[in-house]
Design a protein around this motif. Structure first.
Motif, PDB file in Angstrom:
ATOM      1  N   PRO A 101       0.818  -1.218   0.000  1.00 41.91           N
ATOM      2  CA  PRO A 101       0.000   0.000   0.000  1.00 41.91           C
ATOM      3  C   PRO A 101       0.852   1.268   0.000  1.00 41.91           C
ATOM      4  O   PRO A 101       2.004   1.262   0.443  1.00 41.91           O
ATOM      5  N   LYS A 102       0.251   2.370  -0.456  1.00 42.26           N
ATOM      6  CA  LYS A 102       0.961   3.647  -0.569  1.00 42.26           C
ATOM      7  C   LYS A 102       1.565   4.086   0.761  1.00 42.26           C
ATOM      8  O   LYS A 102       2.721   4.510   0.813  1.00 42.26           O
ATOM      9  N   ASN A 103       0.806   3.995   1.843  1.00 46.99           N
ATOM     10  CA  ASN A 103       1.309   4.483   3.129  1.00 46.99           C
ATOM     11  C   ASN A 103       2.551   3.728   3.602  1.00 46.99           C
ATOM     12  O   ASN A 103       3.482   4.308   4.169  1.00 46.99           O
ATOM     13  N   LEU A 104       2.586   2.415   3.330  1.00 43.40           N
ATOM     14  CA  LEU A 104       3.770   1.631   3.709  1.00 43.40           C
ATOM     15  C   LEU A 104       4.961   1.959   2.806  1.00 43.40           C
ATOM     16  O   LEU A 104       6.110   1.992   3.267  1.00 43.40           O
ATOM     17  N   ALA A 105       4.672   2.202   1.518  1.00 43.91           N
ATOM     18  CA  ALA A 105       5.746   2.558   0.581  1.00 43.91           C
ATOM     19  C   ALA A 105       6.365   3.890   0.967  1.00 43.91           C
ATOM     20  O   ALA A 105       7.597   4.058   0.939  1.00 43.91           O
ATOM     21  N   ILE A 106       5.540   4.861   1.344  1.00 44.08           N
ATOM     22  CA  ILE A 106       6.058   6.169   1.760  1.00 44.08           C
ATOM     23  C   ILE A 106       6.867   6.044   3.041  1.00 44.08           C
ATOM     24  O   ILE A 106       7.892   6.710   3.223  1.00 44.08           O
ATOM     25  N   TYR A 134       7.066   3.065  -7.240  1.00 43.62           N
ATOM     26  CA  TYR A 134       5.839   2.767  -7.978  1.00 43.62           C
ATOM     27  C   TYR A 134       4.643   2.701  -7.024  1.00 43.62           C
ATOM     28  O   TYR A 134       3.574   3.248  -7.304  1.00 43.62           O
ATOM     29  N   CYS A 135       4.832   2.028  -5.906  1.00 46.32           N
ATOM     30  CA  CYS A 135       3.730   1.849  -4.959  1.00 46.32           C
ATOM     31  C   CYS A 135       3.324   3.160  -4.289  1.00 46.32           C
ATOM     32  O   CYS A 135       2.154   3.354  -3.951  1.00 46.32           O
ATOM     33  N   ALA A 136       4.266   4.062  -4.087  1.00 45.84           N
ATOM     34  CA  ALA A 136       3.981   5.334  -3.422  1.00 45.84           C
ATOM     35  C   ALA A 136       3.337   6.358  -4.339  1.00 45.84           C
ATOM     36  O   ALA A 136       2.731   7.321  -3.880  1.00 45.84           O
ATOM     37  N   SER A 137       3.434   6.156  -5.636  1.00 44.00           N
ATOM     38  CA  SER A 137       3.023   7.181  -6.595  1.00 44.00           C
ATOM     39  C   SER A 137       1.525   7.158  -6.886  1.00 44.00           C
ATOM     40  O   SER A 137       0.868   6.123  -6.819  1.00 44.00           O
ATOM     41  N   ASP A 138       1.009   8.345  -7.212  1.00 40.72           N
ATOM     42  CA  ASP A 138      -0.357   8.488  -7.714  1.00 40.72           C
ATOM     43  C   ASP A 138      -0.343   8.752  -9.212  1.00 40.72           C
ATOM     44  O   ASP A 138      -1.237   8.326  -9.944  1.00 40.72           O
ATOM     45  N   ASN A 158      -2.403  -3.573 -10.383  1.00 43.55           N
ATOM     46  CA  ASN A 158      -2.541  -4.204  -9.072  1.00 43.55           C
ATOM     47  C   ASN A 158      -2.796  -3.214  -7.932  1.00 43.55           C
ATOM     48  O   ASN A 158      -3.059  -3.628  -6.805  1.00 43.55           O
ATOM     49  N   LEU A 159      -2.699  -1.915  -8.215  1.00 49.50           N
ATOM     50  CA  LEU A 159      -2.957  -0.890  -7.210  1.00 49.50           C
ATOM     51  C   LEU A 159      -3.927   0.130  -7.796  1.00 49.50           C
ATOM     52  O   LEU A 159      -3.773   0.556  -8.937  1.00 49.50           O
ATOM     53  N   GLU A 160      -4.914   0.541  -7.034  1.00 51.85           N
ATOM     54  CA  GLU A 160      -5.961   1.415  -7.550  1.00 51.85           C
ATOM     55  C   GLU A 160      -5.503   2.878  -7.630  1.00 51.85           C
ATOM     56  O   GLU A 160      -4.565   3.302  -6.965  1.00 51.85           O
ATOM     57  N   ASN A 161      -6.251   3.647  -8.457  1.00 53.97           N
ATOM     58  CA  ASN A 161      -6.138   5.109  -8.541  1.00 53.97           C
ATOM     59  C   ASN A 161      -4.771   5.599  -8.994  1.00 53.97           C
ATOM     60  O   ASN A 161      -4.309   6.656  -8.568  1.00 53.97           O
ATOM     61  N   LYS A 162      -4.121   4.843  -9.844  1.00 47.86           N
ATOM     62  CA  LYS A 162      -2.862   5.299 -10.416  1.00 47.86           C
ATOM     63  C   LYS A 162      -3.053   5.606 -11.896  1.00 47.86           C
ATOM     64  O   LYS A 162      -3.757   4.894 -12.601  1.00 47.86           O
ATOM     65  N   LYS A 163      -2.409   6.678 -12.346  1.00 49.69           N
ATOM     66  CA  LYS A 163      -2.448   7.064 -13.751  1.00 49.69           C
ATOM     67  C   LYS A 163      -1.027   7.234 -14.263  1.00 49.69           C
ATOM     68  O   LYS A 163      -0.108   7.558 -13.498  1.00 49.69           O
ATOM     69  N   ALA A 164      -0.859   7.019 -15.555  1.00 52.38           N
ATOM     70  CA  ALA A 164       0.463   7.162 -16.160  1.00 52.38           C
ATOM     71  C   ALA A 164       0.394   8.108 -17.355  1.00 52.38           C
ATOM     72  O   ALA A 164      -0.465   7.960 -18.226  1.00 52.38           O
ATOM     73  N   ILE A 165       1.291   9.083 -17.353  1.00 51.72           N
ATOM     74  CA  ILE A 165       1.436   9.999 -18.490  1.00 51.72           C
ATOM     75  C   ILE A 165       2.687   9.588 -19.247  1.00 51.72           C
ATOM     76  O   ILE A 165       3.797   9.604 -18.690  1.00 51.72           O
ATOM     77  N   ILE A 166       2.502   9.185 -20.485  1.00 52.76           N
ATOM     78  CA  ILE A 166       3.615   8.684 -21.297  1.00 52.76           C
ATOM     79  C   ILE A 166       4.016   9.754 -22.317  1.00 52.76           C
ATOM     80  O   ILE A 166       3.188  10.224 -23.095  1.00 52.76           O
ATOM     81  N   ILE A 167       5.296  10.119 -22.295  1.00 50.57           N
ATOM     82  CA  ILE A 167       5.824  11.118 -23.232  1.00 50.57           C
ATOM     83  C   ILE A 167       6.897  10.429 -24.073  1.00 50.57           C
ATOM     84  O   ILE A 167       8.069  10.361 -23.678  1.00 50.57           O
ATOM     85  N   PRO A 168       6.534   9.847 -25.221  1.00 52.10           N
ATOM     86  CA  PRO A 168       7.505   9.062 -25.984  1.00 52.10           C
ATOM     87  C   PRO A 168       8.628   9.905 -26.578  1.00 52.10           C
ATOM     88  O   PRO A 168       8.419  11.049 -26.981  1.00 52.10           O
ATOM     89  N   LEU A 169       9.812   9.333 -26.588  1.00 64.46           N
ATOM     90  CA  LEU A 169      10.954   9.943 -27.270  1.00 64.46           C
ATOM     91  C   LEU A 169      10.700   9.883 -28.772  1.00 64.46           C
ATOM     92  O   LEU A 169      10.336   8.831 -29.296  1.00 64.46           O
ATOM     93  N   GLU A 170      10.911  11.006 -29.475  1.00 70.97           N
ATOM     94  CA  GLU A 170      10.525  11.052 -30.885  1.00 70.97           C
ATOM     95  C   GLU A 170      11.663  11.363 -31.842  1.00 70.97           C
ATOM     96  O   GLU A 170      11.422  11.588 -33.015  1.00 70.97           O
ATOM     97  N   ASN A 171      12.884  11.347 -31.363  1.00 72.60           N
ATOM     98  CA  ASN A 171      13.981  11.707 -32.265  1.00 72.60           C
ATOM     99  C   ASN A 171      14.788  10.507 -32.739  1.00 72.60           C
ATOM    100  O   ASN A 171      15.928  10.625 -33.154  1.00 72.60           O
TER     101      ASN A 171
END
Length: 347
Positions: free
Chosen positions: A182-187, A275-279, A299-312
């Motif tokens: 869980p997030k609290n244990l990871a922090i 990873y576990c601590a992040s939102d 496997n953990l709820e309420n997490k989102k990922a913003i992906i910024i691909p390398l384009e060069n």
């Protein structure tokens, strides 16, 4: 006394190549603990740093192979080193006679895998991106087994799909279910790394920024621009930031000046607590990063990922990786193109 038994792996130039092949090797050793590991890599400092963390490696062979260049002098040197690496690999493989060679591609794989093919040692190549690299495409013309983690990657090879040619598998994620907490244990774990007056707060949103094993100057700048343009955000977010070696001090100073709770580092193998601590996770679209993100976000709820691909890059393989993972998991992944980002990073 019976001769030592070996398995050979080859990877280099990035954690995205080395870590998954090491994970495959560890899984093999779990069922075959009496085998020794022969590991071929480039002679870069990063390769040595990563591989030194794996105590199961019996023999680490460093080959002097750098990227291709249009410079005539550098091209001559590259071809010379490639030939030398081939003969060095051939000699070692012939002597140790591993039961197979496992590779995750890259130029480093060519001399080692060609040597193995000539010696009739089985070769397995794991292509971890949607679009295969040039080395993998070249080696696929020989008698090798290809494994892919994206469903349409086999279409890029001029071979039939199936058991003995090109097979779809799950990405070899290095983490296991026990790594998820869980997030609290990871922090709480993370705070053990920090000064008492600079601890993370479980009530704040945690952003985890992954720039890859060598960091991302562009993503670092995007993040700095975001916080400078959104002054109120410093009270809402705390940051875990993997920067690459060159910008650690600069980012540490930035977060300190803006009074943003942070943990900044260049590169680490063990990221499970982060990873576990992040939102919110912000990352490039290297295959290793996106599949590790998927492992934890599923496997953990309420997490989102913003992906910024390398384009060069020549084939823009990160763009294709990002599109593929966002298509399969739209509830988790949001793809943002670097040139379109200004101050709307988290929008």
């Amino acid at each position: 006394m019976s001769p030592k038994k070996y398995i050979c792996v080859v990877a280099g130039k990035s954690g995205g190549h080395i870590i998954p092949v090491a994970t495959l090797c560890q899984k093999f050793l779990k069922d075959n603990p009496d085998f020794n590991v022969l590991f071929f890599s480039t002679n870069s400092k990063l390769d040595s740093e990563i591989i030194s963390k794996y105590n199961f490696v019996s023999n680490h062979i460093k080959l002097e192979i750098n990227g291709l260049s249009k410079n005539p002098i550098k091209l001559i040197k590259f071809n010379f080193n490639l030939i030398i690496s081939f003969f060095k690999s051939f000699k070692i493989l012939k002597k140790l006679n591993p039961i197979k060679v496992i590779s995750t591609g890259g130029i480093i794989s060519i001399p080692v895998c060609l040597s193995a093919i000539l010696l009739k040692i089985p070769v397995e190549i794991y292509e971890l991106n949607v679009i295969p690299g040039k080395a993998t495409k070249f080696l696929s013309k020989f008698n090798v087994k290809i494994f892919t983690v994206f469903s349409n990657t086999c279409n890029y090879f001029n071979i039939k799909t199936g058991k003995d040619s090109c097979k779809l598998i799950n990405y070899p994620v290095r983490f296991v279910q026990e790594n998820i907490i869980p997030k609290n244990l990871a922090i709480k774990k993370i705070n053990q790394e920090l000064k008492p007056d600079h601890n993370f707060d479980t009530s704040k949103k945690t952003i985890f920024i992954i720039g890859g094993s060598q960091g991302s100057v562009s993503i670092n700048k995007i993040v700095k621009d975001f916080f400078e343009s959104n002054n109120e955000s410093k009270n809402l977010y705390q940051v875990i930031h993997q920067t690459g070696q060159a910008q650690v001090e600069e980012l540490e100073k930035f977060y300190l000046e803006h009074k943003i709770t942070s943990l900044v580092f260049s590169f680490k193998n063990n990221l499970e607590f982060y990873y576990c601590a992040s939102d919110i996770i912000i990352s490039r679209a290297g295959a290793g990063s996106i599949f590790e993100i998927l492992f934890f976000t599923k496997n953990l709820e309420n997490k989102k990922a913003i992906i910024i691909p390398l384009e060069n890059t020549a084939d823009n393989h990160q763009v294709e990786n990002a599109k593929a993972i966002a298509k399969d998991y739209p509830e988790i992944f949001v793809v943002k193109r670097q040139n379109d980002l200004k101050n709307n990073l988290l929008d």
